[in-house]
Design an enzyme around this catalytic site. Structure first.
Site, short mmCIF file in Angstrom:
data_model
loop_
_atom_site.label_atom_id
_atom_site.label_comp_id
_atom_site.label_asym_id
_atom_site.label_seq_id
_atom_site.Cartn_x
_atom_site.Cartn_y
_atom_site.Cartn_z
N ARG A 13 0.85 -1.20 0.00
CA ARG A 13 0.00 0.00 0.00
C ARG A 13 0.89 1.25 0.00
O ARG A 13 1.08 1.89 -1.02
CB ARG A 13 -0.94 -0.02 1.22
CG ARG A 13 -2.15 0.91 1.10
CD ARG A 13 -1.84 2.39 1.15
NE ARG A 13 -1.15 2.81 2.36
CZ ARG A 13 -0.76 4.06 2.60
NH1 ARG A 13 -0.99 5.01 1.71
NH2 ARG A 13 -0.12 4.36 3.71
N ASP A 14 1.46 1.56 1.14
CA ASP A 14 2.26 2.78 1.26
C ASP A 14 3.39 2.77 0.24
O ASP A 14 3.71 3.80 -0.38
CB ASP A 14 2.82 2.88 2.68
CG ASP A 14 3.50 4.20 2.96
OD1 ASP A 14 3.27 5.16 2.20
OD2 ASP A 14 4.28 4.27 3.92
N HIS A 205 6.32 4.08 12.43
CA HIS A 205 6.49 4.11 10.98
C HIS A 205 7.55 5.16 10.67
O HIS A 205 7.32 6.35 10.83
CB HIS A 205 5.15 4.49 10.34
CG HIS A 205 5.15 4.53 8.85
ND1 HIS A 205 4.57 3.53 8.08
CD2 HIS A 205 5.66 5.43 7.97
CE1 HIS A 205 4.72 3.84 6.79
NE2 HIS A 205 5.38 4.98 6.70
N HIS A 207 10.67 6.77 8.10
CA HIS A 207 11.15 6.95 6.73
C HIS A 207 12.66 7.15 6.76
O HIS A 207 13.21 7.71 7.71
CB HIS A 207 10.47 8.16 6.09
CG HIS A 207 9.09 7.87 5.61
ND1 HIS A 207 8.33 8.75 4.90
CD2 HIS A 207 8.31 6.76 5.74
CE1 HIS A 207 7.16 8.21 4.61
NE2 HIS A 207 7.11 7.01 5.11
N CYS A 238 9.16 9.54 -0.49
CA CYS A 238 8.66 10.54 0.44
C CYS A 238 7.89 11.56 -0.39
O CYS A 238 8.48 12.21 -1.24
CB CYS A 238 9.81 11.21 1.18
SG CYS A 238 9.24 12.52 2.28
N ASN A 247 10.07 4.96 2.82
CA ASN A 247 9.95 3.92 3.85
C ASN A 247 11.26 3.22 4.17
O ASN A 247 12.05 2.92 3.27
CB ASN A 247 8.95 2.87 3.37
CG ASN A 247 7.55 3.44 3.26
OD1 ASN A 247 7.09 4.15 4.14
ND2 ASN A 247 6.88 3.14 2.16
#
Ligand code: MG
Length: 302
Positions: A13-14, A205, A207, A238, A247
């Site tokens: 997803r992300d 979460h 990055h 990002c 990520n």
């Protein structure tokens, strides 16, 4: 240290959401099945958003209907509003994750609602989810910094976390959406947040936008967090820094955890193989570092 950390792979997803190459449903299913075969047990697989805004998620209803049932595997779907929640429930996805934002400006730009409005929406969703015995978590985005407002006061995030804890959500996640945190920020924020949320599981979460993602994950583990988001291959840019890494990569986190003696139940070799496979359909190289450097000690040739 002998311990266990749950990795939530957010690649499907992300990770792929911001990629310009659109993947077809079959490829997304294959990506997810590869992660499961590697041992991943929670996967962020869908977001129930307007397909006009997020073309990569246009097939989300079909995708969720085709997700294979596996023992102990949970699929997470993201919702930003009431309509998304209704679609998520209808789809039958295992877990619903609502997203709000710690910064007022970012919240209004990203969600089209104020922080207070988002809280009221999520509160309504949580009541309904609980009545339906539906797992519902909340992510507080931009918990470590905002692209518009800059610094975010840790106390503000702690207060928001407390409000969601009081609703009785199943999980709270803190996201460094623009990848600005350093480990001391993580320690400081977690020290404030953890006492506020009691026994509710906390997920983080991070990055790798400024190369601090793995260090931040380490700081979170040291603080007692046992659920970490990562994406296979490090896929996912990002959104506020075009071209920058987003990520943290699952294999980079796995490498650290494995060397620390912390279990995950996930095969790093299979994650690396999946990251290499994903380069095909996406047509681009993955930013994960362990996939490039290889494992240590080196795996003996058969
Ligand atoms: Mg992300």
């Amino acid at each position: 240290m002998n311990d266990f950390v749950e990795i939530v792979d957010v690649g499907p997803r992300d990770g792929i959401q911001s990629q310009s190459t659109l993947l077809d449903t079959d490829t997304k299913i294959e990506f997810i099945e590869r992660l499961i075969d590697a041992g991943v047990r929670r996967i962020e697989a869908a977001s129930f958003v307007n397909p006009k805004r997020v073309p990569q998620m246009a097939d989300v209803d079909e995708l969720v209907s085709r997700l294979q049932k596996h023992d102990h595997v949970k699929y997470i779907g993201l919702v930003l509003n009431r309509r998304g929640f209704d679609r998520a429930v209808q789809s039958g996805i295992d877990q619903i994750n609502c997203t709000t934002v710690a910064s007022e400006t970012f919240c209004q730009r990203n969600q089209g609602a104020s922080v207070d409005e988002m809280f009221r929406t999520i509160a309504e969703i949580v009541v309904e989810a609980q009545a339906a015995k539906q797992f519902v978590g909340v992510t507080i985005a931009a918990s470590f910094g905002c692209p518009f407002e800059g610094e975010i006061a840790p106390q503000r995030v702690a207060t928001m976390a407390r409000q969601f804890a009081d609703l009785g959500v199943d999980e709270i996640a803190l996201a460094d959406t623009i990848g600005v945190a350093v480990p001391s920020d993580v320690s400081r924020l977690l020290e404030l947040v953890m006492p506020e949320i009691g026994a509710i599981p906390l997920r983080v979460h991070f990055h790798n936008t400024r190369n601090t993602g793995v260090a931040n994950a380490y700081a979170a583990i040291q603080a007692g967090v046992r659920i970490i988001d990562a994406s296979c291959g490090g896929v996912g840019g990002c959104p506020f820094a075009p071209g920058a890494t987003g990520n943290v990569a699952t294999e980079d986190i796995l490498y650290m955890l494995q060397r620390m003696g912390i279990g995950t139940g996930i095969s790093i070799e299979k994650i690396i193989a999946t990251a290499k496979w994903l380069e095909g359909p996406l047509g681009s190289a993955m930013p994960a570092m362990v996939s490039r450097a290889g494992l240590f000690p080196p795996v003996a040739a058969a």
